[in-house]
Design a protein around this motif. Structure first.
Motif, mmCIF file in Angstrom:
data_model
loop_
_atom_site.group_PDB
_atom_site.id
_atom_site.type_symbol
_atom_site.label_atom_id
_atom_site.label_comp_id
_atom_site.label_asym_id
_atom_site.label_seq_id
_atom_site.Cartn_x
_atom_site.Cartn_y
_atom_site.Cartn_z
ATOM 1 N N LEU A 123 -0.160 -16.173 0.505
ATOM 2 C CA LEU A 123 -0.096 -14.905 0.514
ATOM 3 C C LEU A 123 -1.485 -14.363 0.729
ATOM 4 C CD1 LEU A 123 2.150 -14.342 -2.746
ATOM 5 C CD2 LEU A 123 3.125 -14.969 -0.270
ATOM 6 N N ALA A 124 -2.081 -14.651 1.765
ATOM 7 C CA ALA A 124 -3.454 -14.063 2.164
ATOM 8 C C ALA A 124 -3.146 -12.411 2.596
ATOM 9 C CB ALA A 124 -4.136 -14.682 2.976
ATOM 10 N N GLY A 125 -3.796 -11.775 1.973
ATOM 11 C CA GLY A 125 -3.769 -10.209 2.318
ATOM 12 C C GLY A 125 -2.822 -9.367 1.810
ATOM 13 N N PHE A 126 -1.586 -10.405 1.160
ATOM 14 C CA PHE A 126 -0.712 -9.633 0.384
ATOM 15 C C PHE A 126 -0.812 -9.339 -1.284
ATOM 16 C CE2 PHE A 126 3.715 -9.884 -1.782
ATOM 17 C CZ PHE A 126 4.078 -9.036 -1.057
ATOM 18 N N ALA A 127 -0.443 -8.194 -1.700
ATOM 19 C CA ALA A 127 -0.667 -8.120 -3.053
ATOM 20 C C ALA A 127 0.369 -6.851 -3.753
ATOM 21 C CB ALA A 127 -2.251 -7.703 -3.104
ATOM 22 N N LEU A 128 0.385 -6.698 -4.590
ATOM 23 C CA LEU A 128 1.247 -5.780 -5.261
ATOM 24 C C LEU A 128 0.438 -4.985 -6.309
ATOM 25 C CD1 LEU A 128 4.775 -7.313 -5.983
ATOM 26 C CD2 LEU A 128 4.023 -5.895 -3.971
ATOM 27 N N ASP A 129 -0.339 -3.705 -5.670
ATOM 28 C CA ASP A 129 -1.151 -3.203 -6.567
ATOM 29 C C ASP A 129 -1.017 -2.822 -7.995
ATOM 30 O OD1 ASP A 129 -3.057 -3.540 -4.419
ATOM 31 O OD2 ASP A 129 -2.418 -1.380 -3.673
ATOM 32 N N ASP A 130 0.379 -2.451 -8.184
ATOM 33 C CA ASP A 130 0.802 -2.258 -9.620
ATOM 34 C C ASP A 130 1.662 -3.071 -10.320
ATOM 35 O OD1 ASP A 130 3.038 -2.154 -7.797
ATOM 36 O OD2 ASP A 130 4.008 -0.454 -8.515
ATOM 37 N N CYS A 131 1.288 -4.410 -9.857
ATOM 38 C CA CYS A 131 2.118 -5.720 -10.562
ATOM 39 C C CYS A 131 1.076 -6.489 -10.817
ATOM 40 C CB CYS A 131 3.217 -6.141 -9.720
ATOM 41 S SG CYS A 131 4.491 -4.725 -9.185
ATOM 42 N N PRO A 132 0.033 -6.603 -11.930
ATOM 43 C CA PRO A 132 -0.806 -7.616 -12.167
ATOM 44 C C PRO A 132 -0.104 -9.088 -12.358
ATOM 45 C CG PRO A 132 -0.414 -5.780 -14.013
ATOM 46 C CD PRO A 132 0.171 -5.427 -12.728
#
Length: 521
Positions: A123-132
């Motif tokens: 998941l390089a470069g993939f994130a959910l900013d509001d889902c720690p």
């Protein structure tokens, strides 16, 4: 039925019958990946907490229902099996994910195939900013997979060189250097492979680049072993020093050095790497000194270092079984066990189970129970232990803990870089978290009175990782055990002043009964 596949090495993608599907739902993509990785039903409440942590429960459940519907509209068919409480991929759906293919290749020993599947970090470069919570899960999964890649690359280098295909060995060796450019072990893998392939000019370029990196970032020169590779008189050897033995379905990496009338098995603590242990000058000096007393045996427990990575933590019983597997592989008949820190209990277990094979037991900085109890005040309380473990895992990959484990080396840039590299090569944050959790619950106090062979317990007075009271407690429960208090505050046996440690070990081994004289009862 459409065949779906998920590519998660690098930025994630979804394919249907080989065609990419544009899923403009970031949380939908995260949901598909999470359900695929968990390989089963997931509670709706868990998914809500993962994807909408700030939402009220009913609001989150409603959002989940809408998201499931939108995903199926995009994919063009029903892909979920749901009930009132859980969600899973439908068993009728043909589904592949690259992480599972990668791990399957590693498990089969198809390391070259595994390295080809791993195109980039999970998941390089993939994130959910509001889902720690999702990002934390992805981080641990990413580090676990990266650790398996490092292991697969090292095995691929060894396999290619052993087969005489030295040019092919330079490919995984080069990837290792890219992943950890300050590791001289990885640098030597590449340089040696190039020399064996007959490309001395490329080997010289990589040696010069490694020398420059070490000087610029650590302020140190390459080790003698690295320099010796480039000597015109040196003949690089293709035969790998590390060997493997299979026990209970797991391949264990081990090494032997020297010879003598008895063997000394060294188990250093919660992490190990049979090759990188020699990269630190102090560790190398200590191990070389032990070789003067007998044949030295070192190995990596399952899930650690160069041994096969497994899904569960190597507990005490399993590690004791692994000790026996390695000893049989090296045809050991008379062994002295040296168990340091967290590996002490496994050595105790083996000594009790196989007393006729153990000539002597040495415990260094060890404790009999992982955490505090009403009748055991010598360790951290479970909550304190968990907080320490969480901090260690959160900082994994840097020189975390060196100030506690080896205060005398904490200011040494080379030692700090070596420790950080050892941690990355030995395990992943998720993997080591399971190891530490297993040790927290360990308790071998009931076994201590059953130890029948001569035993030496060593502990430094100022040990900041394991209190000396824990060492005294261990010695007091073993009949006839010799307890030696040492000056200093280093937990690592090779850090600080080695002389009194080696003198105590030498005197203990010299005083052991000769072979055939029996053991203490």
């Amino acid at each position: 039925m459409t065949a779906f596949s998920l590519e998660t090495f690098g930025f994630p993608e979804v394919h249907a019958d080989g065609r990419p599907i544009k899923l403009n739902l970031r949380k939908g993509l995260a949901l598909l990946i999470y359900l695929t990785e968990t390989k089963g039903a997931v509670a709706r409440d868990v998914l809500v907490a993962l994807l909408w942590p700030e939402a009220a429960r009913e609001t989150g459940l409603a959002r989940l229902r809408r998201l499931l519907h939108r995903i199926e509209l995009t994919l063009g068919q029903s892909v979920f099996e749901t009930d009132r409480t859980s969600v899973r991929w439908s068993p009728a759906v043909e589904l592949k994910i690259d992480t599972h293919l990668f791990e399957s290749a590693c498990d089969r020993g198809a390391f070259e195939e595994a390295c080809l599947i791993y195109r980039g970090d999970f998941l390089a470069g993939f994130a959910l900013d509001d889902c720690p919570e999702f990002d934390d899960w992805a981080f641990f999964r990413r580090e676990a997979l990266r650790g398996r890649l490092m292991h697969a690359l090292e095995r691929a280098v060894q396999d290619k060189n052993a087969a005489g295909d030295h040019f092919a060995a330079t490919v995984p060796a080069g990837r290792l250097v890219e992943l950890d450019s300050l590791s001289e072990v990885y640098g030597r893998h590449l340089i040696r492979s190039l020399l064996l392939a007959g490309d001395r000019s490329a080997a010289e370029r990589h040696h010069a680049a490694l020398t420059q990196r070490l000087r610029d970032e650590l302020g140190v020169a390459p080790e003698a072993e690295t320099e010796a590779l480039m000597s015109p008189a040196a003949a690089p050897h293709a035969a790998p020093v590390t060997r493997y033995v299979k026990g209970a379905g797991v391949h264990l990496a081990y090494q032997t050095y020297g010879s003598g009338p008895l063997d000394i098995l060294v188990m250093p603590g919660f992490v190990s790497h049979v090759e990188r242990a020699w990269e630190n000058p102090a560790s190398r000096t200590f191990l070389a000194s032990l070789m003067q007393l007998g044949r030295l045996i070192v190995f990596d427990r399952r899930g650690i270092g160069l041994s096969d990575r497994v899904g569960s933590a190597p507990g005490i019983d399993v590690t004791a079984e692994d000790i026996g597997t390695v000893l049989r592989a090296v045809d050991s008949r008379r062994i002295v066990l040296f168990g340091a820190s967290e590996c002490g209990p496994a050595c105790i277990k083996f000594a009790v189970d196989e007393p006729r094979r153990v000539a002597g037991l040495i415990l260094f900085g060890a404790l009999a129970k992982g955490c505090w109890a009403q009748d055991y005040p010598h360790a951290l309380r479970a909550s304190q232990y968990d907080a320490w473990s969480k901090h260690l895992v959160a900082q994994w990959g840097g020189p975390v803990g060196i100030e506690t484990f080896a205060p005398s080396l904490a200011g040494d840039p080379q030692a700090r870089a070596w420790w950080a590299g050892l941690l990355r090569a030995a395990s992943s944050p998720g993997g080591i978290s399971a190891v530490l959790e297993a040790f927290r619950d360990a308790d071998v106090r009931r076994l201590l009175p059953e130890i029948t062979m001569p035993t030496l317990v060593l502990h430094r007075r100022g040990d900041q990782a394991v209190r000396i009271a824990a060492g005294r407690d261990v010695a007091s429960r073993i009949s006839g055990a010799e307890f030696v208090e040492l000056d200093g505050n280093d937990h690592w046996f090779f850090a600080g002043d080695q002389r009194p440690v080696l003198e105590a070990i030498g005197g203990f081994i010299e005083g052991l009964p000769r072979e055939g004289a029996g053991v203490k009862r």
